[in-house]
Write an enzyme that holds these catalytic residues in place. Sequence first.
Site, mmCIF file in Angstrom:
data_model
loop_
_atom_site.group_PDB
_atom_site.id
_atom_site.type_symbol
_atom_site.label_atom_id
_atom_site.label_comp_id
_atom_site.label_asym_id
_atom_site.label_seq_id
_atom_site.Cartn_x
_atom_site.Cartn_y
_atom_site.Cartn_z
ATOM 1 N N ASP A 73 -54.350 -7.929 -5.032
ATOM 2 C CA ASP A 73 -55.233 -7.894 -3.865
ATOM 3 C C ASP A 73 -56.297 -8.983 -3.940
ATOM 4 O O ASP A 73 -56.607 -9.648 -2.940
ATOM 5 C CB ASP A 73 -55.904 -6.529 -3.750
ATOM 6 C CG ASP A 73 -54.957 -5.464 -3.234
ATOM 7 O OD1 ASP A 73 -53.898 -5.821 -2.681
ATOM 8 O OD2 ASP A 73 -55.268 -4.267 -3.391
ATOM 9 N N ASP A 106 -57.631 -4.734 -8.493
ATOM 10 C CA ASP A 106 -56.216 -5.025 -8.320
ATOM 11 C C ASP A 106 -56.028 -6.536 -8.272
ATOM 12 O O ASP A 106 -56.506 -7.202 -7.346
ATOM 13 C CB ASP A 106 -55.706 -4.384 -7.025
ATOM 14 C CG ASP A 106 -54.205 -4.537 -6.865
ATOM 15 O OD1 ASP A 106 -53.741 -5.673 -6.620
ATOM 16 O OD2 ASP A 106 -53.485 -3.532 -6.975
ATOM 17 N N ARG A 125 -45.459 0.260 -8.228
ATOM 18 C CA ARG A 125 -45.821 1.491 -8.920
ATOM 19 C C ARG A 125 -45.960 2.629 -7.925
ATOM 20 O O ARG A 125 -46.757 2.552 -6.997
ATOM 21 C CB ARG A 125 -47.126 1.292 -9.706
ATOM 22 C CG ARG A 125 -47.495 2.484 -10.566
ATOM 23 C CD ARG A 125 -48.620 2.149 -11.517
ATOM 24 N NE ARG A 125 -49.848 1.796 -10.831
ATOM 25 C CZ ARG A 125 -51.005 1.570 -11.452
ATOM 26 N NH1 ARG A 125 -51.056 1.627 -12.769
ATOM 27 N NH2 ARG A 125 -52.083 1.251 -10.775
ATOM 28 N N THR A 153 -46.460 9.155 -9.209
ATOM 29 C CA THR A 153 -45.945 9.296 -10.574
ATOM 30 C C THR A 153 -46.395 8.178 -11.503
ATOM 31 O O THR A 153 -46.298 8.298 -12.726
ATOM 32 C CB THR A 153 -44.412 9.311 -10.561
ATOM 33 O OG1 THR A 153 -43.928 8.025 -10.134
ATOM 34 C CG2 THR A 153 -43.893 10.379 -9.622
#
Length: 211
Positions: free
Chosen positions: A205, A202, A106, A110
């Site tokens: 992670d 996340d 990602r 944006t």
Amino acid sequence: MTHQHLTVVDHPLVQHKLTLMRDKTTSTASFRRLLREISLLLAYEVTRELEMTTTRIETPLQPMDAPLLEGKKLALISILRAGNGLMDGILELIPAARVGFIGLYRDPETLQPVEYYCKVPSELDSRMSIVVDPMLATGNSSVAAIDMLKAKGARNIRFLCLLASPEGVARMKEAHPDVPIVTASLDECLNDHGYIVPGLGDAGDRMFGTK
């Protein structure tokens, strides 16, 4: 809880394990183990509509016509890298499944997906394809992955995730109304950075011990 496009698996074991995964004090090793366990439980729901046939067998007592899976082996498609955590548990349940990988990251500015890898099984037009990614956040990566699969012939597609946001579900429904979503939780919303709230951080992670 089931709607036409979305199924939230509210089984007590699923919800218990999800709570442990949300806790920020849960270790990387425990998070990885819990993800594998919860993915196996979610796999029961996402494979509910696999096609069946019958075959003639003999039990120790008598012959019988017994149910058996029909058609080509299903395809499991992991959206790298976090999707691999869900993949491991599902493969314990369905070890004969064919496996594919779609690499998307990602763009932090944006929030749009950028493709860097794609390797998927052949004959997707005759297989059920289950796309796995722990988080359905903005929905952009999921939509892009399913766009790619459909371009390669896939028609019977399911999406499996650990957490979903209302925004991600709406984006998927708009782009791919024919793709059912199975998740353990529909969370509140996305924050300004595109993360699911309350979420669990996340997933990649926490799974791999990176930041």
